[in-house]
Design a protein around this motif. Structure first.
Motif, short mmCIF file in Angstrom:
data_model
loop_
_atom_site.label_atom_id
_atom_site.label_comp_id
_atom_site.label_asym_id
_atom_site.label_seq_id
_atom_site.Cartn_x
_atom_site.Cartn_y
_atom_site.Cartn_z
N ASN A 126 3.69 5.82 -5.69
CA ASN A 126 3.54 5.91 -7.15
C ASN A 126 2.49 6.93 -7.56
O ASN A 126 2.48 7.39 -8.70
N HIS A 127 1.60 7.28 -6.62
CA HIS A 127 0.52 8.23 -6.93
C HIS A 127 0.59 9.46 -6.02
O HIS A 127 -0.41 10.11 -5.76
N ALA A 184 -2.66 -3.75 -7.36
CA ALA A 184 -2.29 -2.34 -7.57
C ALA A 184 -3.40 -1.60 -8.30
O ALA A 184 -3.72 -0.45 -7.97
N GLU A 242 -5.30 1.61 -6.83
CA GLU A 242 -5.26 2.86 -7.62
C GLU A 242 -6.65 3.42 -7.84
O GLU A 242 -6.87 4.63 -7.73
N THR A 261 2.28 1.78 -3.43
CA THR A 261 1.26 2.30 -4.34
C THR A 261 1.01 3.78 -4.09
O THR A 261 0.83 4.56 -5.04
N CYS A 275 0.83 -1.21 0.00
CA CYS A 275 0.00 0.00 0.00
C CYS A 275 0.87 1.26 0.00
O CYS A 275 0.58 2.23 -0.72
#
Length: 345
Positions: A205-206, A234, A238, A202, A199
């Motif tokens: 990444n955002h 993922a 997302e 992820t 988590c």
């Protein structure tokens, strides 16, 4: 027992004619009794034997005919060509021919429409996949510029550009996944995953989207090992993150996104709760938030609401054997729970 049923069905199908034949035999038996009383028993015995023989032969011929018709009908259903239609007509009673030809014409018409729809759907899927690959080129160029020319941009402009890029990448992923929903083969690779660490990765990444929306990220609970597909999981995370950024940040000065792991010993499950402090969902809308295209009353407050994000989450979760649950109170945010089954390795 099957042959007994076939005999019964054959007799029942032509019972009127059999009853007429038996009634005729009774009539001739009565006439034989009037005309030849001294030889009546012999004549009646011969008549009974003849009647039973004729009924047995008739049933045998009817059953044989039914098998031929059934075989021709099966071929006609599998492939309703004009050739199979004519074969079925030849073995069927002439009175059935108009109905057979009408059915064959209707099936061929529906089949032609279905074939056209399949071709159009394949062309649509190919176009969508081609468009996705084409749109990735300008996205790659945007990434290259952001990486190599960040010193020529102000921090605010760079953050906004990263935010837009992440939004576009998310939209592309949704389109690509939706286009592949009906694919026969899906390349899932199940492996052991540290849930909280995954988590956090992820979230990193955002980060541009979350920074733009001003989110505070919280993690609670202990680390948990689950067994799932990394790409699929993922994608689920997302879409849930994107859903929160679209809704939770609108009415909150300090939006919060919280990830909490819980071990359910009774159900032998690992649960991941993902909460935001957004406007929440109306009680009557909550059972339908995973339905395709559903936006509810809250969706009217945002142009971004398409009702596709959580629908795709439900489809991916179904593929990965993850149960979904959603709880919300109006004004108190939305909690989406992912229930992972315990897998013995």
């Amino acid at each position: 027992m099957n042959w007994i049923k076939q005999i019964y069905d054959s007799f029942n199908a032509y019972k009127l004619w059999f009853l007429i034949f038996i009634a005729t035999c009774f009539l001739f038996s009565f006439l034989a009794w009037l005309a030849y009383p001294e030889t009546f028993k012999v004549l009646v015995g011969l008549m009974i034997v003849f009647t039973l023989a004729m009924i047995s032969m008739s049933i045998f011929m009817i059953m044989r005919k039914q098998k031929i018709i059934e075989a021709a009908f099966q071929n006609f259903l599998l492939e309703a060509t004009e050739t199979n239609e004519e074969i079925l007509c030849k073995v069927s009673p002439r009175t059935h021919w108009p109905f057979i030809r009408r059915i064959g014409s209707a099936i061929r018409s529906y089949q032609a429409e279905l074939n056209e729809q399949v071709i159009e759907l394949n062309e649509y899927e190919n176009y969508i996949e081609g468009w996705v690959h084409e749109i990735k080129k300008p996205l790659s160029l945007m990434t290259l510029i952001l990486d190599n020319r960040s010193d020529e941009m102000s921090p605010l402009v760079r953050q906004r550009m990263l935010h837009i890029r992440e939004q576009m990448l998310g939209d592309v992923e949704r389109i690509l996944y939706f286009a592949r929903l009906g694919a026969a083969h899906k390349d899932y690779i199940f492996e052991s995953i540290s849930l909280l660490a995954f988590c956090k990765q992820t979230i990193e990444n955002h980060q541009p989207i979350l920074d733009e929306a001003g989110f505070q990220i919280q993690f609670k609970g202990d680390e948990a090992e689950i067994f799932s597909d990394r790409k699929g999981l993922a994608f689920i995370l997302e879409q849930i993150i994107t859903n929160s950024t679209k809704h939770a940040a609108q009415n909150q000065e300090h939006p919060i996104l919280q990830f909490e792991t819980v071990h359910d010993e009774a159900g032998n499950q690992t649960i991941l709760h993902i909460r935001d402090n957004g406007p929440g969902v109306f009680e009557e809308d909550l059972p339908f938030i995973f339905d395709k295209g559903f936006t509810g009353r809250r969706g009217t407050y945002t142009r971004e609401a398409t009702g596709m994000g959580l629908f795709l989450v439900s489809r991916m979760a179904n593929d990965l054997a993850i149960q979904l649950d959603a709880k919300s109170e109006l004004g108190s945010g939305l909690t989406i729970s992912l229930l992972f089954p315990k897998v013995k390795q």
